[in-house]
Motif scaffolding. Structure first.
Motif, PDB file in Angstrom:
ATOM      1  N   ARG A   1       7.039   7.003 -12.350  1.00 39.07           N
ATOM      2  CA  ARG A   1       8.475   6.473 -12.452  1.00 39.07           C
ATOM      3  C   ARG A   1       9.319   6.206 -11.417  1.00 39.07           C
ATOM      4  NH1 ARG A   1      10.361  10.038 -17.970  1.00 39.07           N
ATOM      5  NH2 ARG A   1       8.557   9.461 -19.136  1.00 39.07           N
ATOM      6  N   THR A   2       8.668   6.139 -10.258  1.00 38.31           N
ATOM      7  CA  THR A   2       9.554   5.861  -8.960  1.00 38.31           C
ATOM      8  C   THR A   2      10.059   4.455  -9.195  1.00 38.31           C
ATOM      9  OG1 THR A   2       8.282   7.385  -7.461  1.00 38.31           O
ATOM     10  CG2 THR A   2       9.513   5.824  -6.361  1.00 38.31           C
ATOM     11  N   VAL A   3      11.268   4.196  -8.621  1.00 32.52           N
ATOM     12  CA  VAL A   3      11.830   2.677  -8.876  1.00 32.52           C
ATOM     13  C   VAL A   3      12.111   2.573  -7.204  1.00 32.52           C
ATOM     14  CG1 VAL A   3      13.739   1.504  -9.550  1.00 32.52           C
ATOM     15  CG2 VAL A   3      12.889   2.982 -11.064  1.00 32.52           C
ATOM     16  N   PHE A   4      11.435   1.444  -6.774  1.00 31.22           N
ATOM     17  CA  PHE A   4      11.903   0.769  -5.526  1.00 31.22           C
ATOM     18  C   PHE A   4      13.074  -0.482  -5.536  1.00 31.22           C
ATOM     19  CE2 PHE A   4       7.626   2.140  -5.593  1.00 31.22           C
ATOM     20  CZ  PHE A   4       7.412   2.963  -4.489  1.00 31.22           C
ATOM     21  N   LEU A   5      14.250   0.027  -5.189  1.00 29.78           N
ATOM     22  CA  LEU A   5      15.627  -0.784  -5.398  1.00 29.78           C
ATOM     23  C   LEU A   5      15.272  -2.053  -4.309  1.00 29.78           C
ATOM     24  CD1 LEU A   5      18.120   1.845  -5.791  1.00 29.78           C
ATOM     25  CD2 LEU A   5      16.879   0.706  -7.548  1.00 29.78           C
TER      26      LEU A   5
ATOM     27  N   ALA B   1       0.800  -1.268   0.022  1.00 28.83           N
ATOM     28  CA  ALA B   1       0.101  -0.074   0.054  1.00 28.83           C
ATOM     29  C   ALA B   1       1.017   1.460  -0.268  1.00 28.83           C
ATOM     30  CB  ALA B   1      -0.971  -0.140   1.308  1.00 28.83           C
ATOM     31  N   LEU B   2       1.916   1.117   0.739  1.00 26.45           N
ATOM     32  CA  LEU B   2       2.806   2.406   0.753  1.00 26.45           C
ATOM     33  C   LEU B   2       3.359   2.470  -0.643  1.00 26.45           C
ATOM     34  CD1 LEU B   2       4.439   1.635   4.276  1.00 26.45           C
ATOM     35  CD2 LEU B   2       3.005   3.690   3.655  1.00 26.45           C
ATOM     36  N   GLN B   3       3.728   1.491  -1.274  1.00 30.17           N
ATOM     37  CA  GLN B   3       4.535   1.583  -2.566  1.00 30.17           C
ATOM     38  C   GLN B   3       3.447   2.200  -3.578  1.00 30.17           C
ATOM     39  OE1 GLN B   3       6.218  -2.048  -3.724  1.00 30.17           O
ATOM     40  NE2 GLN B   3       8.059  -1.768  -2.411  1.00 30.17           N
TER      41      GLN B   3
END
Length: 897
Positions: free
Chosen positions: A742-746, A731-733
């Motif tokens: 375009r956010t990337v979660f590494l 939910a946070l992502q």
């Protein structure tokens, strides 16, 4: 009834050799059987007994007449050519050995399972050791590659990266390397047709490209002009990325691609499988532009450096050369380089780290387990060989040579070891997979993701199998006597273990106990160290905190105000999610080994010219970072996003440890510290000290700079939730993606998982040592139980006599327990000495405990003593329950008067 005197009279009427070898042993058996029938109340006719004795006497004369034991030796047969005969004999013995194992399922199952566990554990650990420590790295002459490290002699802190100014001077002055360059790795985004593509990139200078000696599949590699200031941006694609995203089109060479905010020309394709660092993923190689002259602020900017040793230069020689240059820089730039030195580390060592110590330790531990397993199997084989003395006597009586018997024993041992090794391979496959899963840093340690049972590992297993077979055959040979006469044949069933075999058995059990105690001491030390580590207060609360490594598209937020607005929206969206209590960001995640430092200089007390400012920890964080991690505010205030904005006066927060070291006896609030060359920042708060690098390191002096004054598009979010943070991650992502698609979660993980990861090597060693120690303890207990059971059987006559003369059951019980205690005591003394020596190998993994910790030594000895006494108790109770009357009657019959 014919008594002993009648039997002796008949014996004197026979030739001496037949009376000794045939009449007297057979008469003892007849006499014992007659006495047993009378004791049991069965009909025992005296006339029948006399007739049996007389028939025995007449049969002995028959043997004399037929020439028994006096036949002339058969003429020696000339052996045929050895090639075919030897192979036939070997095959015969192997088939015979296999059939014997099938006919003895109990012995076979016990021996094979015991040995298979030991062999399988050794193969599993060796497979990991081979992949990580022995297998050549995928670079030409990889043993010539080194990584440069920096050490601060004042604090003892070692860094894997070097300052930009020092890099320029080292590159210009060094002569120990044939190639020297810079490298960095990170993430980049390619904007081509379709969705943006996130890749793992490697930034190299021409020197580092040459050091790695990479030959492109097509196109060209990096050249010096590609990495100079003002050069056109270029890149190389990996073979996998080229095939997957561009269908292997050779026309890609010369084409420009949008990477982040820059268009880069594709100049080549790296060969299939290329990656750097080893064990990582490299999808693209970019030219890294480096300055040609050292910047005025020598410590402004850091980079990694890789080099290839010049012909004839060793790692130690390169380190000495770097040390000489470091001293030159210290003289020339004392305010930056005082007490600072550079040294070379072999490429493998640089990326394996303390995993090497853990793997070698585990390899030693499983070797000990294998020795104990072999010891137990040796005792089984010794008991089995003793029961086969009648067979060996028959073979010797028929003219078999001792060498032929030894060949048979070797074949049986080899078949047993081979069957166990086949089962052990299955154990090794499962064990290696489990070990790789448990190992920390599986994606960063070279070779760990490629563990397999290859030819080298299987060859190692074959060597272990052959050694075990030789050991077992030597043990079994202790019961084969060269004289093997008719007395062995006729007295079979009453054979006892020879003195040499008894000493060998006791020695084997002593060795088992000693080895088991060594492992118990090691496991105890790691257990105490682990307990001390997990009991350490890190200075913050990791529970219920979720960390997310996030990258926003920098091209969309190029300025501070745009980034400030982005983070304000993101903080608001995250804070509004159900269960979220606090949210903040920071550049560094605690307990990840980070050693970033910055010089500390008080404005009112400037560092004297020519001296170097003390180094303290560096961190950039927001206000929510402190509240999310529950780092206490001791005095002053935290950062305020309404006040500490881009362009506002610089401020800083310091840790309590820094305040005690540099502001002792005075308030640090309102003091000015110099940041960079001419910028002064005001101390606005003092917070609690945390263990930023690792749990086993003391809290350091740290300075925190406001993230809000210089927000970066790549950072780490710290989010405290009321419940399980993992349940809130999705939910946070989504909330963040709604603001910036375009956010990337590494990487997303809990801070508790980060803390657990920081002690994972210690936990792995503890887990496996506990398993190995438990197995060793169990095997040692089985060994001492078997020995004491045999001793009780052999001393049954003595025990019966003692009880008949008035000895109590308690006295018999204590006698047997005392004998077992002597064996256990000798093994314990040897094991304690071995444990103290072995503890030196654990020093790098210990925390809060010494290798000679008396509590650990006493506890391990007590556990071993309890196991030994438990193993002795059952044979001792059996001895105390012996019926003296029955035992004396049986022994009387065997003693023949």
């Amino acid at each position: 009834m014919p008594d002993a005197r009648f039997a002796r009279w008949l014996a004197r009427a026979l030739p001496a050799w037949i009376a000794r070898d045939a009449f007297e042993p057979a008469w003892c058996d007849l006499h014992a059987a007659h006495v047993r029938r009378r004791v049991e109340g069965r009909h025992a006719s005296e006339l029948r007994h006399v007739l049996r004795v007389l028939l025995l006497y007449l049969d002995c004369w028959r043997l004399v007449i037929t020439g028994f034991h006096r036949r002339p030796a058969l003429p020696r047969v000339i052996a045929p050519p050895p090639t075919q005969e030897s192979s036939a004999v070997i095959l015969y013995h192997l088939r015979h050995a296999f059939r014997r194992l099938v006919r003895e399922p109990g012995f076979t199952a016990a021996a094979v399972l015991t040995l298979a566990l030991g062999l399988g554990a050794n193969l599993a650990v060796f497979a990991v050791v081979e992949a990580v420590l022995l297998r050549p790295l995928p670079y030409r002459n990889a043993e010539e590659l080194v990584i440069l490290n920096h050490r601060d002699q004042r604090t003892g802190i070692t860094k894997e990266f070097i300052a930009m100014g020092d890099y320029v001077d080292l590159a210009a002055r060094q002569s120990a390397f044939s190639a020297f360059g810079s490298w960095n790795s990170g993430q980049a985004t390619i904007f081509e047709e379709g969705e943006p593509w996130r890749i793992s990139g490697l930034w190299l200078t021409a020197g580092s490209w040459d050091a790695m000696a990479v030959v492109p599949e097509i196109g060209r590699g990096l050249r010096p002009e590609d990495t100079r200031e003002g050069a056109a941006p270029v890149m190389l694609l990996s073979h996998d990325a080229w095939q997957r995203r561009f269908a292997g089109d050779p026309a890609i060479i010369g084409r420009t691609i949008q990477v982040n905010q820059t268009r880069r020309e594709v100049i080549g394709i790296t060969p299939a499988g290329f990656s750097f660092p080893p064990g990582s993923t490299t999808e693209a190689v970019f030219a890294q532009v480096m300055p040609t002259t050292a910047p005025a602020g020598r410590k402004n900017g850091w980079t990694f450096a890789v080099a290839r040793l010049a012909p004839g230069t060793t790692v130690d020689g390169a380190t000495n050369a770097l040390g000489s240059i470091s001293k030159q820089l210290e003289v020339e730039f004392p305010q930056f380089n005082a007490a600072s030195t550079y040294f070379a580390v072999p490429l493998r060592d640089a990326f394996v780290g303390n995993t090497r110590t853990a793997l070698l330790l585990l390899l030693g531990a499983v070797a000990v387990v294998l020795l104990i397993a072999c010891t137990n199997v040796s005792n089984l084989i010794l008991a089995r060989a003793l029961a086969r003395r009648r067979e060996m006597a028959v073979r010797l009586a028929l003219g078999a040579r001792r060498g032929r018997l030894m060949l048979q024993l070797l074949a049986e041992s080899l078949v047993l070891s081979s069957v166990a090794s086949v089962v052990g391979v299955g154990v090794a496959v499962l064990g290696a997979r489990a070990l790789v899963t448990l190992m920390p840093g599986a994606n960063t340690i070279p070779g760990l993701s490629e563990v397999r049972l290859n030819g080298v590992v299987l060859l190692f297993g074959v060597g272990l199998t052959i050694v075990a077979a030789l050991v077992f055959s030597v043990v079994a040979s202790l019961t084969v006597r060269a004289e093997g006469g008719a007395s062995d044949l006729l007295t079979a069933g009453r054979a006892s273990m020879s003195a040499l075999a008894r000493r060998a058995t006791s020695s084997l059990v002593v060795a088992e106990i000693a080895f088991a105690l060594v492992l118990l001491v090691g496991a105890g030390l790691i257990l105490r160290s682990f307990a001390a580590l997990v009991g350490v207060n890190p200075g913050f609360t990791p529970e219920n905190v979720l960390t997310m490594d996030v990258t926003f598209p920098a091209e969309r937020y190029p300025e501070g105000n745009a980034r400030e607005a982005l983070f304000a929206r993101v903080f608001s969206a995250v804070q509004s999610q159900p269960g979220v209590e606090q949210v903040g960001v920071a550049a560094v995640t605690p307990l990840t080994g980070n050693n970033w430092t910055v010089g500390l200089e008080r404005v009112e007390r400037p560092v004297p010219p020519g001296e170097r400012a003390p180094e303290v920890g560096w961190q950039a964080s927001s206000r929510g970072y402190f509240t999310a991690l529950q780092i206490p505010l001791i005095s002053g205030r935290l950062f305020d996003p309404q006040i500490d904005r881009p362009g506002s006066p610089p401020v800083v927060i310091i840790s309590d440890a820094l305040a005690r070291q540099h502001f002792a006896g005075e308030s640090a609030i309102g003091r000015q510290v110099r940041v960079g060359e001419n910028t002064a920042a005001e101390i606005v708060g003092v917070v609690g000290s945390i263990r930023r690098a690792a749990l086993n390191e003391e809290p350091r002096a740290d300075m925190y700079f406001p993230f809000e004054q210089s927000p970066q598009t790549q950072t780490t979010f710290f989010i405290r939730t009321a419940g399980d943070p993992d349940a809130s991650a999705a939910a946070l992502q989504r909330a963040i993606k709604d603001i910036e698609p375009r956010t990337v979660f590494l990487q997303t993980r809990t801070l508790g998982a980060v803390a657990a990861e920081s002690v994972r090597v210690t936990r792995l060693v503890l887990l496996l040592l506990m398993v190995f120690a438990a197995a060793a303890l169990g095997l040692a207990a089985v060994g001492i139980f078997a020995v004491m059971s045999y001793v009780v059987r052999q001393r049954s006559r003595e025990i019966g006599t003692r009880m008949a003369l008035g000895a109590s059951q308690r006295e018999i019980l204590m006698m047997v327990m005392r004998q077992g205690s002597v064996i256990a005591g000798i093994g314990a003394v040897i094991g304690l000495g071995g444990g103290l020596l072995a503890s030196r190998a654990l020093e790098s993994l210990l925390y809060g405990v010494t290798g000679s910790d008396p509590l650990v030594l006493a506890g391990a000895t007590a556990v071993l003593a309890a196991a030994a006494m438990l193993a002795c108790s059952l044979p001792a109770r059996r001895a105390a329950a012996v019926d003296p009357a029955r035992t004396l009657v049986e022994q009387l019959g065997r003693g023949c008067g």
